[in-house]
Motif scaffolding. Sequence first.
Motif, PDB file in Angstrom:
ATOM      1  N   ASP A   1       0.954  -0.952  -0.197  1.00 56.11           N
ATOM      2  CA  ASP A   1       0.290   0.023  -0.275  1.00 56.11           C
ATOM      3  C   ASP A   1       1.293   1.224   0.163  1.00 56.11           C
ATOM      4  O   ASP A   1       1.875   1.575   0.322  1.00 56.11           O
ATOM      5  CB  ASP A   1      -0.888  -0.360   1.690  1.00 56.11           C
ATOM      6  CG  ASP A   1      -2.252  -1.086   0.635  1.00 56.11           C
ATOM      7  OD1 ASP A   1      -2.215  -1.360   0.428  1.00 56.11           O
ATOM      8  OD2 ASP A   1      -2.380  -1.889   2.426  1.00 56.11           O
ATOM      9  N   TRP A   2       0.360   2.042  -0.428  1.00 52.27           N
ATOM     10  CA  TRP A   2       1.401   3.503  -0.810  1.00 52.27           C
ATOM     11  C   TRP A   2       0.768   4.254   0.266  1.00 52.27           C
ATOM     12  O   TRP A   2      -0.109   4.354   1.147  1.00 52.27           O
ATOM     13  CB  TRP A   2       0.255   4.554  -2.406  1.00 52.27           C
ATOM     14  CG  TRP A   2       0.841   3.440  -3.219  1.00 52.27           C
ATOM     15  CD1 TRP A   2       0.347   2.907  -3.954  1.00 52.27           C
ATOM     16  CD2 TRP A   2       2.656   4.050  -3.678  1.00 52.27           C
ATOM     17  NE1 TRP A   2       0.990   2.772  -5.001  1.00 52.27           N
ATOM     18  CE2 TRP A   2       2.564   3.151  -4.827  1.00 52.27           C
ATOM     19  CE3 TRP A   2       3.695   4.038  -3.307  1.00 52.27           C
ATOM     20  CZ2 TRP A   2       3.598   2.661  -5.783  1.00 52.27           C
ATOM     21  CZ3 TRP A   2       4.587   4.446  -4.078  1.00 52.27           C
ATOM     22  CH2 TRP A   2       4.428   3.842  -5.483  1.00 52.27           C
ATOM     23  N   VAL A   3       1.930   4.413   1.428  1.00 55.57           N
ATOM     24  CA  VAL A   3       1.821   6.080   2.238  1.00 55.57           C
ATOM     25  C   VAL A   3       2.340   6.673   2.072  1.00 55.57           C
ATOM     26  O   VAL A   3       3.468   7.401   1.724  1.00 55.57           O
ATOM     27  CB  VAL A   3       2.745   5.098   3.691  1.00 55.57           C
ATOM     28  CG1 VAL A   3       2.998   5.370   4.673  1.00 55.57           C
ATOM     29  CG2 VAL A   3       2.504   3.053   4.113  1.00 55.57           C
ATOM     30  N   PRO A   4       2.101   7.971   2.955  1.00 53.67           N
ATOM     31  CA  PRO A   4       1.914   9.431   2.636  1.00 53.67           C
ATOM     32  C   PRO A   4       3.690   9.011   3.023  1.00 53.67           C
ATOM     33  O   PRO A   4       3.997   8.758   3.909  1.00 53.67           O
ATOM     34  CB  PRO A   4       1.357  10.427   3.335  1.00 53.67           C
ATOM     35  CG  PRO A   4       0.633   9.539   3.147  1.00 53.67           C
ATOM     36  CD  PRO A   4       0.588   7.984   3.431  1.00 53.67           C
ATOM     37  N   TYR A   5       4.568   9.760   2.395  1.00 56.63           N
ATOM     38  CA  TYR A   5       5.972  10.239   2.620  1.00 56.63           C
ATOM     39  C   TYR A   5       5.882  11.594   3.282  1.00 56.63           C
ATOM     40  O   TYR A   5       6.055  12.531   2.844  1.00 56.63           O
ATOM     41  CB  TYR A   5       7.213  10.526   1.388  1.00 56.63           C
ATOM     42  CG  TYR A   5       8.158  10.456   1.758  1.00 56.63           C
ATOM     43  CD1 TYR A   5       8.542   9.891   2.096  1.00 56.63           C
ATOM     44  CD2 TYR A   5       9.166  11.062   0.510  1.00 56.63           C
ATOM     45  CE1 TYR A   5      10.396   9.795   2.777  1.00 56.63           C
ATOM     46  CE2 TYR A   5      10.167  11.074   0.193  1.00 56.63           C
ATOM     47  CZ  TYR A   5      11.145  10.474   1.408  1.00 56.63           C
ATOM     48  OH  TYR A   5      11.989  10.927   1.409  1.00 56.63           O
ATOM     49  N   THR A   6       6.460  10.793   4.945  1.00 62.50           N
ATOM     50  CA  THR A   6       6.774  12.310   6.009  1.00 62.50           C
ATOM     51  C   THR A   6       7.429  11.616   6.443  1.00 62.50           C
ATOM     52  O   THR A   6       8.171  11.110   6.403  1.00 62.50           O
ATOM     53  CB  THR A   6       5.019  12.707   6.784  1.00 62.50           C
ATOM     54  OG1 THR A   6       5.213  10.385   7.151  1.00 62.50           O
ATOM     55  CG2 THR A   6       4.305  12.454   6.108  1.00 62.50           C
ATOM     56  N   ASP A   7       8.022  13.144   6.877  1.00 64.35           N
ATOM     57  CA  ASP A   7       9.646  12.903   7.438  1.00 64.35           C
ATOM     58  C   ASP A   7       9.424  12.014   8.069  1.00 64.35           C
ATOM     59  O   ASP A   7      10.253  11.435   9.236  1.00 64.35           O
ATOM     60  CB  ASP A   7       9.744  14.458   8.726  1.00 64.35           C
ATOM     61  CG  ASP A   7       9.651  15.435   7.808  1.00 64.35           C
ATOM     62  OD1 ASP A   7      10.447  14.950   6.311  1.00 64.35           O
ATOM     63  OD2 ASP A   7       9.522  16.406   7.465  1.00 64.35           O
ATOM     64  N   ASP A   8       8.580  11.075   9.245  1.00 66.55           N
ATOM     65  CA  ASP A   8       8.857  10.312  10.229  1.00 66.55           C
ATOM     66  C   ASP A   8       8.783   9.275   9.750  1.00 66.55           C
ATOM     67  O   ASP A   8       9.265   7.979  11.055  1.00 66.55           O
ATOM     68  CB  ASP A   8       7.225  10.210  11.289  1.00 66.55           C
ATOM     69  CG  ASP A   8       6.030   9.443  10.750  1.00 66.55           C
ATOM     70  OD1 ASP A   8       5.831  10.038   9.725  1.00 66.55           O
ATOM     71  OD2 ASP A   8       5.302  10.192  10.649  1.00 66.55           O
ATOM     72  N   LEU A   9       8.556   8.767   8.544  1.00 66.37           N
ATOM     73  CA  LEU A   9       9.573   7.351   7.898  1.00 66.37           C
ATOM     74  C   LEU A   9      10.709   7.650   7.915  1.00 66.37           C
ATOM     75  O   LEU A   9      10.899   6.244   7.873  1.00 66.37           O
ATOM     76  CB  LEU A   9       8.614   7.496   6.912  1.00 66.37           C
ATOM     77  CG  LEU A   9       7.381   7.398   6.267  1.00 66.37           C
ATOM     78  CD1 LEU A   9       7.198   7.348   4.408  1.00 66.37           C
ATOM     79  CD2 LEU A   9       6.603   5.588   7.153  1.00 66.37           C
TER      80      LEU A   9
END
Length: 260
Positions: A168-176
């Motif tokens: 699944d696509w996951v939003p690319y945020t800093d916390d990744l």
Amino acid sequence: MTGDAILAAAAADLWAAHRDRTPIPPLTQRYPSLDVAGAYAVQQVNLRRRLAAGATVVGRKIGLTSAPMQALLGVDEPDYGYVLDGMVITGDTIDAAQFCSPRVEPEVAFLLRSTLRGPDVTVADVRAATEAVAVALEIVDSRIADWTLTLPDTVADNASSGAVILGDWVPYTDDLALPRAAATLRVNDRDVATGTGDAVMGDPAAAVAWLANALADYGAELSAGQFVMSGSFTAAEFVHAGDVASTTVSGLGTVSLTFT
């Protein structure tokens, strides 16, 4: 043979090997003058064949980004290829017989919301251009017998591409924090490899930036709406009919595939 004749012959050899699922000896043995630039030209010849047959480019792949994969194939730089619509697996099973000698790798895919065109693309540019990321299990395959490769051999062979299944696509945020993301590769009930995102050129996003800049030398770009496979966190593992392969990347989830 002239240079153009060598490129045409090498492309025809690989086309037949892919069609017949029959590996061939290294191209660099038959055509010793084939260099990396020529190998990318060979790759493009067969891409044009596939596009003419109705395929669509949906993404790009980067290979040989990690030290384990470079050591495995005895090279010291990344390479890249294309991903076609027919290479994206939509179910959870695949026929192992459609490949010559498949291996699996754990990766992260980047879905682009905007185009990236080099030179001088940075990690920050990749972050800004990326809509989402996903865990991916890539099947790498070689039409070169026994994976006996030099860099021109794998480049010509579309960076040893096979297929890919995406999570699944996951939003690319800093916390990744993808450089610190941990990947586990499993085959059947056994963990066969582990690695972290910093194995991929320090940061998987750095690999995407590298590709955007490398493509600029050929007047090409990473297109909005397509995805980029950023390279493996670990060395690749062979799979065969009857195997179940899966990978988990922290923060992104798990994807699994059964080979029939």
